[in-house]
Structures are given as C-alpha cells and as structure tokens.
Design a protein around this motif. Structure first.
Motif, short mmCIF file in Angstrom:
data_model
loop_
_atom_site.label_atom_id
_atom_site.label_comp_id
_atom_site.label_asym_id
_atom_site.label_seq_id
_atom_site.Cartn_x
_atom_site.Cartn_y
_atom_site.Cartn_z
N SER A 99 -3.53 4.88 -8.02
CA SER A 99 -1.75 4.45 -7.67
C SER A 99 -1.76 5.13 -6.23
O SER A 99 -2.21 5.49 -6.00
CB SER A 99 -1.33 5.43 -8.85
N ALA A 149 4.82 -0.95 -0.40
CA ALA A 149 5.58 -1.34 -1.19
C ALA A 149 5.59 -2.69 -1.25
O ALA A 149 6.03 -3.58 -1.89
CB ALA A 149 7.03 -0.74 -1.47
N ALA A 152 2.43 -4.41 -2.59
CA ALA A 152 2.61 -3.85 -4.17
C ALA A 152 3.52 -5.14 -4.16
O ALA A 152 3.01 -5.68 -5.68
CB ALA A 152 3.30 -2.94 -4.19
N THR A 157 1.47 -5.56 -8.14
CA THR A 157 1.20 -3.66 -8.83
C THR A 157 1.50 -2.76 -8.16
O THR A 157 1.17 -3.51 -6.42
CB THR A 157 -0.16 -4.19 -9.61
N THR A 158 1.13 -1.73 -8.37
CA THR A 158 1.09 -0.51 -7.53
C THR A 158 -0.33 -0.23 -7.79
O THR A 158 -0.88 0.65 -6.65
CB THR A 158 1.79 0.47 -8.15
#
Length: 308
Positions: A99, A149, A152, A157-158
């Motif tokens: 993550s 971000a 992402a 997706t992160t």
C-alpha cells in the motif's frame, strides 16, 4: 511463487538492505570528482557502518527508553518500508503488503522516532534539526501522497505493484498527468534523501543541520542504524522513481534487468543537482515542496478531466 517473483524478492531484499548504502556512496564520490577533489570511495558508507558497529553505543545521562529505542524503531520502520516497496510489476507480498499509504506512514514513523529522541535528549541543536525536519516533512508527505495518487489513478489501484504494472509502457505517457506527478516526486526524492537544495548532507555546522541534527547525540551501533536508515531512504524513493515515474518496460524481467542502470543514472542526477544548486534558506524549502504538491494536484485534475 513464480521465478520472476522470486527474482524480484531477491533484488528487493538484497538491494534494500545490503546495497542501499552504495547509492549515497556513489553520490558523494561523483560529487567530489565534479568539484575537482579525489573524494571518498563509493564504498565509504560500508566502512563507516563497519567501524560504528564495532563501537559501543552512547547512553546520554538523563534520557529515557525513548532515546535508547529510537534507532531500532527507526530502522525497523525502514526495514518494513523496504519490504513494502516492490522492484517490479510482479513482486511478491513479503508480509507487509504494497500500500502506498502504508509507505507514507512508515516513513513518517521513522522520522517521528528521531524527533521524539531529540526531545528526550533536550539538546538544543538536535531539537533545532528535528523541528526543521518535521516542518519540512509535513510538505514532503503531502507531496508524496499527491504524486503517488497520480500514478494510482493511472493504474487504477493504490497497490504499488499494480502501480508499477499500470504505469509501464508508453501509452500512459500520452497524458501530461503522470509527468506532473513525476515533477512533484522529484522534489520528494530531494527531501527524503536530504539533498540540496533542501538540505546539505556534508555540513558540519549545527546551526544549518536538518536531517543530521537529530543524530548528534548518537554513536556506535545506534548511529550505524541511523546511517543505514538514511541510505534505505535513498533506495526506497529512487526505486519508486525508476519503476513508476520513469518510462519502463511492461516485462518484469526487463524491469529487473534495467533497474541497476536506472538507479545509477538517478544517483548521477542527484550528484549534478547537488553540484549545481546551492542550499536554499530553511523557510523557502516548504515553498519549494508546495510547488511539488501543486504539481501533483494538477496532475490529478488533468487525469480526471481527460478521463471524464
């Protein structure tokens, strides 16, 4: 586990833990050559770590468990961050996930441990460096999150492994959004590695120290842990820059093969920046990072506008 995943895990562990000190060593070596000096060997960080490891730690009078546990706490957070940051689009989960938000938390936790230790020692110069570091970190972490971000959104997706795979190839670079995120992340690299114009890693003047300030009261093995942490930050941010914000192949094997060369090129870029750009005033550093945050935010808005 596939053969690609096994190779990625090997590179991730060996590079992040054992080879990370080579990156700042290369920067210092090349910087000296550009300035007309012989300079230290690229392997000097390893010699310093070996020397410090053979010496006893310093126990400052009046300090508590906060001071004594800070080096191990900071190193543990950076080890977890090394395990978290993948080196290819097919990297295995080593127990801490991938993550991007967890990565920001681990980097902040390592920084908080040193800040708390500075308060525990009550050394004026350490407190001064820690306060500057924490002030700059507010802007650094915001820029880090906004820059990642953008990637992402591109990848959908992160998860950092998915982000490496999602930003591979040439199609994603048809939009300026990812390039704007790369501009912001470049400033994150300078801040996290403590390089000019944000900080001067070669300074010996306590009044100008930022990242080196909280280390003043440490010695021996404790200082070895903290110096390794600084090298691990180089590895983490440069790997992310190489595998997300620089055009890379869609093939995981080719990503792994080209990673050492890209890291060397990025270390050379840090060397040029340190040689050509002077350290800015401390109060101007947050403004520079705010520009990076604005660039990341603009990248997000650009991507959202183009996809709606």
């Amino acid at each position: 586990m596939t053969s690609t995943a096994a190779a990625a895990a090997t590179v991730q562990l060996a590079g992040g833990i054992a080879l990370a000190p080579l990156l700042p060593g290369l920067v210092q070596h090349w910087k000296a050559r550009l300035q007309g000096r012989r300079g230290p060997s690229p392997f000097q960080p390893y010699r310093e770590l070996r020397r410090l490891w053979t010496r006893a730690s310093i126990d400052v009078v009046g300090t508590s468990v906060v001071y004594r546990s800070a080096p191990l706490g900071a190193a543990a957070a950076l080890v977890a961050a090394v395990l978290l940051v993948p080196v290819a689009g097919d990297s295995p989960d080593l127990g801490v996930g991938h993550s991007m938000l967890a990565l920001g938390g681990l980097l902040a936790l390592s920084r908080f441990a040193l800040g708390a230790a500075s308060w525990d020692t009550a050394n004026g110069f350490s407190l001064m460096g820690a306060s500057r570091d924490l002030t700059i970190s507010v802007f650094t972490e915001a820029t880090l999150v906004l820059s990642l971000a953008v990637a992402a959104l591109v990848a959908g997706t992160t998860d950092l492994t998915g982000m490496i795979a999602g930003t591979a190839g040439s199609a994603v670079w048809s939009s300026p959004g990812l390039a704007l995120g790369a501009v912001g992340f470049a400033l994150v690299v300078l801040a996290e590695t403590g390089r000019q114009p944000i900080d001067n890693p070669d300074t010996h003047l306590e009044l100008t120290m930022i990242h080196e300030g909280p280390l003043l009261e440490y010695g021996g093995r404790d200082l070895a842990y903290l110096q390794w942490c600084a090298a691990a930050r180089h590895w983490i941010v440069l790997v992310l820059a190489a595998q997300i914000f620089i055009p890379h192949s869609t093939e995981p094997w080719l990503q792994l093969a080209l990673l050492p060369a890209v890291l060397v090129v990025l270390a050379a870029a840090l060397t040029l920046i340190e040689t050509l750009v002077a350290k800015m005033r401390v109060l101007l550093a947050p403004r520079l990072l705010a520009v990076g945050a604005a660039s990341g935010l603009l990248g997000i808005l650009t991507w959202l506008v183009e996809t709606t």
